[in-house]
Write a protein that holds these residues in place. Structure first.
Motif, mmCIF file in Angstrom:
data_model
loop_
_atom_site.group_PDB
_atom_site.id
_atom_site.type_symbol
_atom_site.label_atom_id
_atom_site.label_comp_id
_atom_site.label_asym_id
_atom_site.label_seq_id
_atom_site.Cartn_x
_atom_site.Cartn_y
_atom_site.Cartn_z
ATOM 1 N N LYS A 28 3.983 5.888 -5.350
ATOM 2 C CA LYS A 28 3.981 5.949 -6.810
ATOM 3 C C LYS A 28 2.945 6.952 -7.309
ATOM 4 O O LYS A 28 3.169 7.670 -8.286
ATOM 5 N N THR A 29 1.813 7.027 -6.629
ATOM 6 C CA THR A 29 0.784 8.015 -6.974
ATOM 7 C C THR A 29 1.320 9.434 -6.817
ATOM 8 O O THR A 29 1.162 10.281 -7.706
ATOM 9 N N LEU A 30 1.981 9.698 -5.690
ATOM 10 C CA LEU A 30 2.528 11.037 -5.439
ATOM 11 C C LEU A 30 3.656 11.368 -6.403
ATOM 12 O O LEU A 30 3.848 12.544 -6.770
ATOM 13 N N ALA A 31 4.393 10.357 -6.845
ATOM 14 C CA ALA A 31 5.522 10.583 -7.748
ATOM 15 C C ALA A 31 5.085 11.072 -9.122
ATOM 16 O O ALA A 31 5.918 11.527 -9.915
ATOM 17 N N ASN A 32 3.785 11.014 -9.412
ATOM 18 C CA ASN A 32 3.278 11.556 -10.676
ATOM 19 C C ASN A 32 3.301 13.081 -10.692
ATOM 20 O O ASN A 32 3.131 13.693 -11.754
ATOM 21 N N TYR A 33 3.485 13.669 -9.535
ATOM 22 C CA TYR A 33 3.484 15.126 -9.426
ATOM 23 C C TYR A 33 4.925 15.644 -9.380
ATOM 24 O O TYR A 33 5.859 14.897 -9.104
ATOM 25 N N ASP A 34 5.085 16.924 -9.652
ATOM 26 C CA ASP A 34 6.423 17.500 -9.853
ATOM 27 C C ASP A 34 7.112 17.905 -8.555
ATOM 28 O O ASP A 34 7.498 19.069 -8.370
ATOM 29 N N ASN A 67 -1.212 5.218 6.064
ATOM 30 C CA ASN A 67 -2.263 4.252 5.771
ATOM 31 C C ASN A 67 -2.497 3.332 6.960
ATOM 32 O O ASN A 67 -1.634 3.154 7.810
ATOM 33 N N LEU A 68 -3.681 2.778 7.018
ATOM 34 C CA LEU A 68 -4.092 1.887 8.098
ATOM 35 C C LEU A 68 -4.740 0.657 7.474
ATOM 36 O O LEU A 68 -5.715 0.777 6.724
ATOM 37 N N ILE A 69 -4.192 -0.526 7.772
ATOM 38 C CA ILE A 69 -4.698 -1.775 7.216
ATOM 39 C C ILE A 69 -5.448 -2.539 8.298
ATOM 40 O O ILE A 69 -4.935 -2.740 9.409
ATOM 41 N N THR A 106 -9.985 15.287 -7.138
ATOM 42 C CA THR A 106 -10.677 14.227 -7.895
ATOM 43 C C THR A 106 -9.683 13.466 -8.759
ATOM 44 O O THR A 106 -9.689 12.229 -8.797
ATOM 45 N N GLU A 107 -8.812 14.185 -9.458
ATOM 46 C CA GLU A 107 -7.797 13.541 -10.295
ATOM 47 C C GLU A 107 -6.853 12.693 -9.449
ATOM 48 O O GLU A 107 -6.496 11.563 -9.830
ATOM 49 N N LEU A 108 -6.455 13.217 -8.301
ATOM 50 C CA LEU A 108 -5.584 12.468 -7.403
ATOM 51 C C LEU A 108 -6.282 11.200 -6.910
ATOM 52 O O LEU A 108 -5.667 10.124 -6.824
ATOM 53 N N CYS A 109 -7.545 11.317 -6.578
ATOM 54 C CA CYS A 109 -8.322 10.184 -6.097
ATOM 55 C C CYS A 109 -8.404 9.084 -7.167
ATOM 56 O O CYS A 109 -8.233 7.895 -6.857
ATOM 57 N N ILE A 110 -8.635 9.473 -8.405
ATOM 58 C CA ILE A 110 -8.699 8.513 -9.512
ATOM 59 C C ILE A 110 -7.369 7.775 -9.655
ATOM 60 O O ILE A 110 -7.323 6.542 -9.745
ATOM 61 N N THR A 111 -6.283 8.531 -9.668
ATOM 62 C CA THR A 111 -4.954 7.937 -9.814
ATOM 63 C C THR A 111 -4.639 6.993 -8.665
ATOM 64 O O THR A 111 -4.100 5.901 -8.860
ATOM 65 N N LEU A 112 -4.992 7.404 -7.447
ATOM 66 C CA LEU A 112 -4.721 6.590 -6.258
ATOM 67 C C LEU A 112 -5.488 5.266 -6.311
ATOM 68 O O LEU A 112 -4.912 4.192 -6.075
ATOM 69 N N ILE A 113 -6.785 5.325 -6.603
ATOM 70 C CA ILE A 113 -7.590 4.098 -6.644
ATOM 71 C C ILE A 113 -7.056 3.147 -7.710
ATOM 72 O O ILE A 113 -6.893 1.945 -7.466
ATOM 73 N N ASN A 114 -6.781 3.677 -8.902
ATOM 74 C CA ASN A 114 -6.264 2.834 -9.985
ATOM 75 C C ASN A 114 -4.935 2.193 -9.607
ATOM 76 O O ASN A 114 -4.695 1.015 -9.891
ATOM 77 N N THR A 145 0.830 -1.206 0.000
ATOM 78 C CA THR A 145 0.000 0.000 0.000
ATOM 79 C C THR A 145 0.864 1.255 0.000
ATOM 80 O O THR A 145 0.607 2.206 -0.759
ATOM 81 N N SER A 146 1.888 1.284 0.836
ATOM 82 C CA SER A 146 2.769 2.455 0.911
ATOM 83 C C SER A 146 3.466 2.713 -0.417
ATOM 84 O O SER A 146 3.606 3.864 -0.849
ATOM 85 N N LEU A 147 3.896 1.652 -1.095
ATOM 86 C CA LEU A 147 4.540 1.804 -2.403
ATOM 87 C C LEU A 147 3.556 2.346 -3.431
ATOM 88 O O LEU A 147 3.918 3.169 -4.289
ATOM 89 N N ALA A 148 2.301 1.916 -3.369
ATOM 90 C CA ALA A 148 1.282 2.408 -4.302
ATOM 91 C C ALA A 148 0.999 3.892 -4.078
ATOM 92 O O ALA A 148 0.851 4.664 -5.034
ATOM 93 N N ILE A 149 0.936 4.307 -2.807
ATOM 94 C CA ILE A 149 0.715 5.726 -2.504
ATOM 95 C C ILE A 149 1.908 6.549 -2.976
ATOM 96 O O ILE A 149 1.752 7.609 -3.593
#
Length: 327
Positions: free
Chosen positions: A162-168, A191-193, A241-249, A156-160
């Motif tokens: 990677k999501t943030l790394a899309n930004y500059d 994150n909390l699992i 909204t865009e961030l949310c889409i990227t994160l879920i995907n 989960t942490s790696l996915a988050i």
């Protein structure tokens, strides 16, 4: 208690986001509601601590842009279409909502503009101001035993990250074991699992994610650690909204890969973004304090610490903090 987002409320915010003044009559005509209804929605914004300037003869104006979540846009841009999606105006906790609503859908996502009882690891309160950040939980069913999900917070942490790394960002966001994302030595996400055992050896994982997005102010009594946000570092408001889409995907992509290929590749990736690696750290685990040098994680996602006798031991849980600069 949870409240769904009202379309008229979303439309009002959309009009006010242009930075101009709008009078109650014009807004009422545009939204097809009464002037009184507009006044009530303005008052609702104020109860959420959103600054609305009101000038007689000119109307209402938002002092700062407020980018609310667009559920229709989120649903239309998810790569996996068999998802149940709930978007709330306010909720006690997105994780708790999914725990209380055990949908038979394989993937169930809940996100909200505000949490009134948001929480992180170790029962810590998660500060959740209205319309500022991402408060999202995703329930995912695995054909795996609970013992096979030990590395889920790593994945989960790696996915988050990677999501943030899309930004500059000027440098890479890093991961602080076991579940925090740090940028410039400050926390930007966590994150909390929570795992629920089900019949036939199936498990249901509820993955809660918090990201500081457009939050620029918080008191010490609201957040008791060094924090930062995307807007503070990027210099502009982020489309949540865009961030949310990227994160879920990204989360679903990572979870599906893990389900079929295991966690070995994720453990390897961790080393590139390990915030603690080669630092002197202190770990609080089960009321015991362990000092040593962080040496990464093992193949189960446990933290490795080298003690003063140069012995390396693994720890499955705990609260780690830096003691000094990298050696």
């Amino acid at each position: 208690m949870h409240k769904k987002l009202n379309q008229s409320f979303l439309d009002l915010v959309s009009y006010l986001n242009d930075g101009q003044y709008h009078d109650g009559n014009s807004l009422g005509d545009a939204l097809g509601v009464s002037r009184t209804a507009i006044w009530k929605m303005i008052k609702k914004l104020e109860t959420y601590d959103i600054e609305v300037e009101s000038i007689k003869g000119k109307g209402y104006q938002l002092k700062n842009p407020l980018m609310l979540l667009d559920s229709s846009r989120i649903a239309s841009q998810l790569t996996c279409k068999s998802i149940k999606l709930d978007v709330f105006e306010s909720i006690n906790s997105t994780n708790q909502y999914l725990k209380d609503n055990n949908s038979q859908t394989a993937i169930h996502v809940c996100t909200a503009e505000q949490q009134t009882h948001g929480r992180g690891r170790l029962a810590r309160k998660w500060h959740s101001p209205f319309g500022q950040n991402i408060y999202l939980s995703l329930a995912y069913r695995f054909k795996k035993d609970m013992s096979e999900l030990m590395a889920l917070s790593i994945i989960t942490s790696l996915a988050i990250r990677k999501t943030l790394a899309n930004y500059d960002f000027l440098s890479e966001p890093m991961i602080k074991w076991p579940n925090d994302i740090y940028y410039a030595n400050k926390k930007i996400s966590g994150n909390l699992i929570e795992i629920q055992a089900e019949s036939n050896s199936d498990t249901r994982a509820i993955i809660g994610v918090g990201i500081n997005v457009n939050m620029c102010n918080a008191n010490q009594d609201q957040i008791d650690q060094n924090w930062t946000s995307m807007q503070l570092n990027l210099g502009h408001a982020i489309d949540r909204t865009e961030l949310c889409i990227t994160l879920i995907n990204q989360l679903i992509d990572s979870l599906q890969y893990f389900e079929h290929a295991g966690d070995a590749s994720f453990i390897e990736q961790w080393a590139q973004y390990d915030y603690l690696y080669n630092h002197n750290i202190s770990l609080i685990a089960f009321d015991k304090k362990i000092n040593g040098i962080a040496r990464g994680i093992n193949d189960m996602g446990h933290l490795l610490i080298e003690d003063t006798n140069h012995q390396i031991k693994s720890y499955a849980a705990g609260d780690a903090s830096l003691l000094r600069k990298r050696i």
